[in-house]
Design an enzyme around this catalytic site. Structure first.
Site, PDB file in Angstrom:
ATOM      1  N   ALA A 120     -21.886   5.573-156.320  1.00 47.99           N
ATOM      2  CA  ALA A 120     -22.480   5.640-155.318  1.00 47.99           C
ATOM      3  C   ALA A 120     -22.832   7.441-154.782  1.00 47.99           C
ATOM      4  O   ALA A 120     -22.274   7.853-155.859  1.00 47.99           O
ATOM      5  CB  ALA A 120     -20.956   5.819-154.310  1.00 47.99           C
ATOM      6  N   PHE A 121     -23.008   7.976-153.612  1.00 46.73           N
ATOM      7  CA  PHE A 121     -23.555   9.760-154.165  1.00 46.73           C
ATOM      8  C   PHE A 121     -22.606  10.355-153.757  1.00 46.73           C
ATOM      9  O   PHE A 121     -22.402  11.893-154.396  1.00 46.73           O
ATOM     10  CB  PHE A 121     -24.015   9.343-152.106  1.00 46.73           C
ATOM     11  CG  PHE A 121     -23.195  10.083-150.896  1.00 46.73           C
ATOM     12  CD1 PHE A 121     -22.197   9.608-150.206  1.00 46.73           C
ATOM     13  CD2 PHE A 121     -22.820  11.762-151.341  1.00 46.73           C
ATOM     14  CE1 PHE A 121     -21.111   9.759-149.474  1.00 46.73           C
ATOM     15  CE2 PHE A 121     -22.320  12.096-149.767  1.00 46.73           C
ATOM     16  CZ  PHE A 121     -21.463  11.739-149.140  1.00 46.73           C
ATOM     17  N   LYS A 122     -20.980  10.280-153.094  1.00 47.71           N
ATOM     18  CA  LYS A 122     -19.795  10.637-153.904  1.00 47.71           C
ATOM     19  C   LYS A 122     -19.987  10.932-155.078  1.00 47.71           C
ATOM     20  O   LYS A 122     -19.629  12.294-155.541  1.00 47.71           O
ATOM     21  CB  LYS A 122     -18.585  10.440-153.202  1.00 47.71           C
ATOM     22  CG  LYS A 122     -18.874  10.520-151.731  1.00 47.71           C
ATOM     23  CD  LYS A 122     -16.936   9.860-151.862  1.00 47.71           C
ATOM     24  CE  LYS A 122     -17.115   9.388-149.979  1.00 47.71           C
ATOM     25  NZ  LYS A 122     -17.878   8.840-149.536  1.00 47.71           N
ATOM     26  N   ASP A 123     -20.628  11.215-156.331  1.00 48.64           N
ATOM     27  CA  ASP A 123     -20.756  11.181-157.737  1.00 48.64           C
ATOM     28  C   ASP A 123     -22.006  13.186-157.591  1.00 48.64           C
ATOM     29  O   ASP A 123     -21.031  13.668-158.443  1.00 48.64           O
ATOM     30  CB  ASP A 123     -21.601   9.881-158.463  1.00 48.64           C
ATOM     31  CG  ASP A 123     -20.890   9.270-158.589  1.00 48.64           C
ATOM     32  OD1 ASP A 123     -19.584   9.271-158.642  1.00 48.64           O
ATOM     33  OD2 ASP A 123     -20.967   8.581-159.117  1.00 48.64           O
ATOM     34  N   LEU A 126     -18.727  14.900-156.687  1.00 52.33           N
ATOM     35  CA  LEU A 126     -17.218  15.150-157.376  1.00 52.33           C
ATOM     36  C   LEU A 126     -17.957  15.381-158.837  1.00 52.33           C
ATOM     37  O   LEU A 126     -16.869  15.859-160.252  1.00 52.33           O
ATOM     38  CB  LEU A 126     -16.256  14.154-157.149  1.00 52.33           C
ATOM     39  CG  LEU A 126     -16.076  13.928-156.009  1.00 52.33           C
ATOM     40  CD1 LEU A 126     -16.013  12.727-155.279  1.00 52.33           C
ATOM     41  CD2 LEU A 126     -14.770  15.129-155.959  1.00 52.33           C
TER      42      LEU A 126
END
Ligand SMILES: *Cc1c(COP(=O)(O)O)cnc(C)c1O
Length: 547
Positions: A120-123, A126
């Protein structure tokens, strides 16, 4: 490098604090006046950016952009490069964020942001934030050993995506423990497996027998608790951390250059970015890119039925509960949309199920700064005024459930952004349509990305080909949200298993897990007990290992 000379400082959107360093902002997360940190100045691009950055790799581009926000006196160039390299080496494509063309005729492109460890794009943010935490701690702890070392305890709540991305960003990092609470049985099977199968000693999953809101309440209570703050240094990784916004700026530039390298994108062409939005973090990075000088014609907000942002851009009112919206929809209960006890609707795109968008506050500050003051005012005065406006608006949101803004503020917001709301029905229809369209045949969208594409398709009627291109952000891999995909493509399970499901997901649910269970009835004090005990056990094990 001449670009790495910025001396950037940060302030709070509520006017209570100024002159923070990047490190302070990253480690604190939230300002002590309750506001969010923003850079005192949005840096302007170097005049030769378009030619100089044109062919840069994702990592090199990230370095150029981050250098404008982080002073070299804080993180020397070589260290910053190393942090960036380690953050994106974990991605499965060398490209990190490739762009694919979904519809050549309509000029619709998809920016794939899901090639990181948790799909997911949050990687993108993060992985970087995890390395930053570690970098700052190693520096603080130089020459210290055992219990003298500063130890960070990261605490977060998740309804799915944030938790796994945070865990993968922080697993195995020195001097950091991470506690992620999820509502037991209320996150998808894949998401639960992604989180709980990470067995690193510093990763602590807490399954709460309550709702996501209960988990969030526990987090808030812990951060407000003087007791644990005396003994533990708490940190947050939620979407208000400035480093997350910063990390997301890169792909707006990167995809723009990708488009420029394509034959069909002429010098006179325009680009609109379409972003499936929940907490307004992803699209806010686009706003910074635009303000820095990226020639984006518009930023298009795509919401699901939790549409506070769409309602704001339509009316100038930012309200938790759509008083007038209900009447407009005929006052009928909406099929298939369950109302959460807090008023959040459960949709097929759960990562966007929010009541209010926390990062919107940052945009409000810039709107107030520009609209309510003139350049004749001293900068410090302009900043203080903007902070006062934001504080008043946010107070009204808290005490009255909403606020309205002046015409000029709304007009300024509409200059840069437009918005669409997409229903579950349209989400499903869009997954189907793209899957079977001749131009994109066989491409499977996840429900969040489908919301972006649905908005893109509608927006091409406002500003379309041949001159305008849409870059729509794809925020998750379809296998993460296979429930919606199965609803859309019930007859194509074999295709999904063979062509779509990643190797990494196969057998994931059967792997060993580590998770502690927390009872809602034990309250936040119960959670505090677990956190303290598990950090202590972790430190004792580290002492024994002689760290
Ligand atoms: C978090 C998330 C979003 C929403 O991003 P915001 O920054 O909150 O707007 C959209 N899609 C997916 C898959 C997400 O995980």
């Amino acid at each position: 490098m001449p670009t790495h000379t910025a001396s950037q400082r940060y302030l709070s959107t509520r006017g209570g604090s100024y002159d923070f360093s990047f490190e302070e902002v990253v480690l604190k997360g939230l300002a002590s006046d309750g506001g969010l940190f923003i850079p005192e100045e949005i840096p302007v691009l170097p005049s030769d950016w378009a030619t100089k950055w044109h062919n840069l790799s994702f990592e090199d581009l990230a370095y150029e952009i981050f250098s404008l926000y982080i002073s070299p006196s804080e993180i020397p160039s070589a260290d910053l490069k190393d942090i960036i390299h380690r953050s994106y080496a974990t991605f499965r494509t060398k490209d990190v964020a490739p762009t694919v063309t979904l519809d050549k005729e309509k000029n619709i492109h998809l920016l794939e942001l899901f090639h990181g460890p948790t799909f997911a794009f949050k990687d993108v943010a993060l992985q970087f934030l995890g390395n930053l935490f570690e970098y700052f701690l190693i520096r603080k702890n130089e020459g210290k050993s055992g219990r003298d070392r500063e130890h960070l305890t990261v605490i977060g709540a998740t309804s799915g995506d944030t938790g796994s991305a945070a865990i993968y960003g922080l697993r195995g990092k020195k001097d950091v423990s991470v506690f992620i609470m999820h509502p037991h049985g209320k996150v998808s099977a894949i998401q639960e497996a992604q989180m709980t199968t990470v067995l690193d000693a510093n990763v602590h999953n807490l399954a709460v027998d309550g709702t996501f809101d209960d988990c969030q309440d526990f987090v808030k209570a812990l951060f407000a608790d003087p007791e644990i703050n005396k003994t533990h240094k708490l940190a947050a990784v939620n979407s208000i951390n400035w480093a997350r916004i910063l990390a997301q700026i890169t792909y707006y530039f990167y995809s723009y250059f990708n488009l420029i390298r394509q034959q069909s994108f002429l010098p006179a062409s325009k680009v609109r970015f379409v972003v499936p939005t929940g907490n307004f973090g992803d699209i806010l990075a686009g706003y910074f890119a635009k303000r820095m000088g990226l020639p984006a014609e518009k930023l298009v907000i795509a919401t699901n039925e939790n549409d506070i942002l769409h309602r704001f851009w339509s009316s100038g009112k930012y309200e938790k509960h759509p008083v007038y919206g209900k009447a407009a929809e005929g006052g009928l209960p909406e099929d298939g949309v369950k109302a959460h006890e807090s008023g959040v609707k459960e949709t097929l795109s759960p990562a966007m199920d929010i009541l209010v968008s926390s990062n919107f506050e940052r945009l409000l500050w810039f709107l107030a700064y520009e609209v309510y003051s003139t350049s004749a005012d001293a900068v410090s005065q302009r900043r203080a005024q903007a902070g006062d406006h934001v504080k008043n608006w946010l107070n009204d949101l808290k005490s009255k459930g909403g606020f309205g803004v002046d015409k000029q503020i709304l007009a300024a917001a509409q200059e840069d952004f437009s918005s669409y709301r997409v229903s579950d029905e349209e989400t499903i229809a869009t997954i189907k349509q793209i899957y079977s369209a001749p131009a994109s045949k066989g491409y499977v969208l996840d429900p969040h990305s489908a919301i972006g594409i649905a908005a893109s398709l509608r927006d091409t009627e406002v500003a379309g080909p041949p001159s305008t291109h849409h870059i729509s952000l794809s925020t998750a891999h379809p296998a993460k949200f296979n429930n919606a995909v199965e609803q859309a493509l019930p007859d194509d399970k074999a295709y999904f298993l063979e062509k779509v499901l990643p190797e990494e997901f196969k057998g994931l649910e059967d792997k060993p897990r580590r998770v502690s269970h927390v009872k809602k009835s034990d309250g936040w004090e119960g959670v505090r007990k677990v956190v303290i005990a598990e950090v202590e056990a972790e430190l004792q094990a580290a002492d024994k290992a002689g760290r």
